[in-house]
Design an enzyme around this catalytic site. Structure first.
Site, PDB file in Angstrom:
ATOM      1  CE  LYS A  55      38.407 104.143  28.265  1.00  0.00           C
ATOM      2  NZ  LYS A  55      38.101 102.710  28.038  1.00  0.00           N
ATOM      3  CG  HIS A  97      39.326 105.944  31.732  1.00  0.00           C
ATOM      4  ND1 HIS A  97      38.272 106.744  31.345  1.00  0.00           N
ATOM      5  CD2 HIS A  97      38.777 104.851  32.329  1.00  0.00           C
ATOM      6  CE1 HIS A  97      37.131 106.157  31.693  1.00  0.00           C
ATOM      7  NE2 HIS A  97      37.409 105.010  32.287  1.00  0.00           N
TER       8      HIS A  97
END
Length: 240
Positions: free
Chosen positions: A139, A135
């Site tokens: 995040k 990600h």
């Protein structure tokens, strides 16, 4: 459909845009702290919202949990993944009085990935399994809620499974029951989830790559469109 947004971060901003493009109306937003830049009516309590048909949550436990302790009267779509066990217990309790939909990942493609994985695990029983997710660099949680969901699928089908998060610390050979779990953070990666089956002289990889966060927003809207017509109960992609 009149939608109340819980949280107004990047994801619910996408929900607002896409919902309005579909002809739905955003009747308000619940945030921890009111912001002058939020272009909708802002609320702090569910009881203050009178004209919504459904609530869509893309927030965090700090915002969501206090709201769930109020008299929640709206069908609810939840995409928050923090404190998952506590959250699921609370949503299960609420589902006695309202229809609730929960998914750790609002992409139907990821739902399909879990079904493919469930079919593959028994067929590849002798293969080692490694799970990897990637990600963007903003995040916070790791591993992702989606990777935990994939791991749960494996646990439901294999006995004595052991999650391994840091092989460097173990300093020993891989055990048959190990499931490697790996998280990558970097750049603007929207979301990638890979299941690797490694056997003798062959490997199989199953991968889902999100190319836009719109897939998650659209998934939440589609879930809400169905949920408003459902009786009270707890719903996932499996039974919606």
């Amino acid at each position: 459909m009149k939608i109340l947004l819980i949280g107004y971060g990047a994801m619910n901003q996408r929900v607002a845009r896409l919902a309005e493009e579909k002809g739905h109306e955003i009747v308000g937003v619940i945030e921890n702290t009111p912001k002058a830049t939020t272009p909708y009516q802002q609320y702090q309590h569910i009881a203050d919202v009178k004209d919504a048909d459904v609530a869509i949550d893309f927030s965090n436990p700090n915002l969501l949990f206090p709201l769930l302790d109020e008299e929640f009267h709206l069908p609810l779509v939840v995409a928050t993944t923090g404190e998952k066990e506590k959250l699921l217990n609370k949503l299960d309790e609420l589902s006695q009085n309202i229809p609730v939909f929960f998914s750790a990942n609002m992409s139907y493609g990821v739902h399909a990935l879990t079904k493919i994985l469930a079919a593959a695990v028994p067929l590849l029983d002798e293969f080692d399994i490694e799970l990897t997710e990637a990600h963007h660099n903003k995040k916070v949680d790791a591993p992702s809620g989606t990777l935990e969901k994939l791991y749960d699928v494996i646990v439901s089908l294999k006995e004595n499974v052991t999650p391994v998060y840091d092989r460097h610390e173990l300093n020993e050979k891989r055990q048959p029951q190990d499931i490697g779990i790996h998280s990558i953070r970097g750049g603007t990666i929207v979301g990638e989830h890979e299941v690797l089956f490694a056997g003798t002289d062959e490997t199989i990889q199953i991968t889902h790559r999100a190319q836009s966060k719109d897939i998650f927003a659209n998934g939440a809207i589609q879930a809400a469109e169905r949920l408003v017509n459902k009786p009270n109960g707890f719903y996932t992609f499996d039974n919606l």
